[in-house]
Design a protein around this motif. Structure first.
Motif, short mmCIF file in Angstrom:
data_model
loop_
_atom_site.label_atom_id
_atom_site.label_comp_id
_atom_site.label_asym_id
_atom_site.label_seq_id
_atom_site.Cartn_x
_atom_site.Cartn_y
_atom_site.Cartn_z
N PRO A 2 -23.08 -7.31 -59.34
CA PRO A 2 -24.24 -6.43 -59.18
C PRO A 2 -25.29 -6.88 -58.44
O PRO A 2 -26.28 -6.48 -57.91
CB PRO A 2 -24.53 -6.00 -60.72
N GLU A 3 -25.60 -8.29 -58.77
CA GLU A 3 -26.73 -9.13 -58.12
C GLU A 3 -26.61 -8.89 -56.50
O GLU A 3 -27.47 -8.73 -55.89
CB GLU A 3 -26.74 -10.40 -58.54
N VAL A 4 -25.46 -9.22 -55.95
CA VAL A 4 -25.34 -9.34 -54.71
C VAL A 4 -25.33 -7.91 -54.27
O VAL A 4 -26.07 -7.58 -53.33
CB VAL A 4 -23.79 -9.81 -54.30
N GLN A 5 -24.78 -6.90 -54.67
CA GLN A 5 -25.03 -5.49 -54.34
C GLN A 5 -26.38 -5.24 -54.28
O GLN A 5 -26.95 -4.60 -53.19
CB GLN A 5 -24.27 -4.54 -55.37
N GLU A 6 -27.43 -5.72 -55.25
CA GLU A 6 -28.78 -5.39 -55.37
C GLU A 6 -29.37 -5.96 -54.04
O GLU A 6 -30.14 -5.37 -53.42
CB GLU A 6 -29.39 -5.88 -56.56
#
Length: 54
Positions: A16-20
């Motif tokens: 989720p962090e990379v997606q954000e």
């Protein structure tokens, strides 16, 4: 498959962090597309990464 569909499909495999981070960086780039030489974009990208990692 369009680039947008390709990105959405492959983005799901990341945390989720990379997606954000990717989403926010792409939004920033779209915002600055009209500029011939976007200023301070590297600093803004670094700030996005730091904010998400914290």
């Amino acid at each position: 498959m369009t680039n947008d569909n390709y990105l959405k499909t492959n983005l799901k495999q990341f945390s989720p962090e990379v997606q954000e981070i990717v989403t926010k960086v792409l939004q920033l780039e779209k915002k600055k597309l009209y500029q011939k030489a976007p200023r301070h974009i590297n600093e803004e990208i670094l700030k996005i990464i730091k904010d998400v990692v914290q």
